[in-house]
Design a protein around this motif. Structure first.
Motif, PDB file in Angstrom:
ATOM      1  N   GLU A   1      84.902 -52.897  55.484  1.00 25.04           N
ATOM      2  CA  GLU A   1      85.785 -52.706  54.909  1.00 25.04           C
ATOM      3  C   GLU A   1      86.278 -54.599  56.212  1.00 25.04           C
ATOM      4  O   GLU A   1      85.846 -54.595  57.062  1.00 25.04           O
TER       5      GLU A   1
ATOM      6  N   ARG B   1      82.882 -48.999  56.739  1.00 27.57           N
ATOM      7  CA  ARG B   1      84.243 -48.184  55.751  1.00 27.57           C
ATOM      8  C   ARG B   1      83.638 -46.971  56.740  1.00 27.57           C
ATOM      9  O   ARG B   1      82.351 -46.428  56.696  1.00 27.57           O
TER      10      ARG B   1
ATOM     11  N   ASP C   1      81.499 -55.067  50.958  1.00 24.94           N
ATOM     12  CA  ASP C   1      82.403 -54.912  50.580  1.00 24.94           C
ATOM     13  C   ASP C   1      82.688 -53.806  48.862  1.00 24.94           C
ATOM     14  O   ASP C   1      83.594 -52.977  49.140  1.00 24.94           O
TER      15      ASP C   1
END
Length: 232
Positions: free
Chosen positions: A58, A68, A52
């Motif tokens: 995400e 992401r 992350d």
């Protein structure tokens, strides 16, 4: 022998970088990873947190963890064609029309655009990149200046893309700000309340004639503006 959290992290990162997991794909839920690797929730969290922080995934409350999407760049000084930018990047683009009405200019914004006796087309919609909402858009088009807009099917293309193709503009004003995601916009963009959003409000002219007014609210984690200047 590497720690289990490092193995989980490396396995997921390898799948992302190889393309086995694509932007927008969901990572297995934490309980699924716990069962797959025979580890605790703390170990899974220890594996996912660096991914992350590196911008590879995400984590969305109540929805799960996803690969992401690449951040979309656009220039501050131009009128970006969101549809073109997304497809050029190799992602699937879609515009979802939420509302479309034709009316006599009544509100202050509408009268500023078309005049008290003018007619406006009011549109609301969502721009999608790889099946994920990127931006909410609320747009007014001056039908006295662009009467053909009333006959266009905006379920098939975005209003901004169509306008850039048929109406040459000579002047544009951009107002850029930041705002937290709230209410229906947060729902439309699938963001948590309070998540960071980029807001662009734009007015466009053709000579002295106003063409359109638009407000676009972007997922702040997926879009940014870039400015470049040459000193003359």
């Amino acid at each position: 022998m590497k720690p289990l959290h490092q193995k989980i992290r490396d396995d997921i990162e390898q799948q992302i970088r190889s393309g086995a997991l694509k932007p927008g794909d969901r990572i297995p839920f934490e309980h699924e990873l716990m069962a797959q690797y025979g580890v605790s929730r703390m170990t899974v969290n220890k594996a996912l947190t660096p991914l992350d922080e590196a911008g590879l995934i995400e984590r969305r409350k109540r929805a799960g963890t996803f690969v992401r999407l690449p951040r979309l760049d656009s220039t501050v000084l131009d009128i970006p064609d969101i549809q073109h930018e997304i497809t050029t990047r190799g992602e699937a683009y879609r515009f979802e029309l939420l509302a479309c009405t034709v009316r006599k200019a009544g509100t202050e914004d509408e009268q500023e655009l078309a005049g008290p006796a003018g007619r406006v087309l009011k549109l609301e919609g969502l721009h999608f990149a790889s099946a994920k909402p990127l931006a909410y858009e609320r747009r007014l088009i001056n039908l006295d200046a662009v009467p053909q807009a009333e006959t266009i099917d905006f379920t098939r293309q975005s209003p901004g893309h169509w306008l850039l193709g048929v109406v040459p503009w000579t002047h544009v004003e951009n107002q850029i700000s930041a705002a937290p995601a709230q209410g229906q916009i947060a729902t439309h963009l699938r963001l948590d309340e309070g998540a960071a959003c980029l807001v662009i409000e734009r007015r466009t002219w053709r000579e002295k004639e106003r063409i359109t007014t638009v407000k676009q609210v972007f997922d702040g984690g997926a879009y940014r503006l870039v400015a470049s200047f040459d000193q003359g």
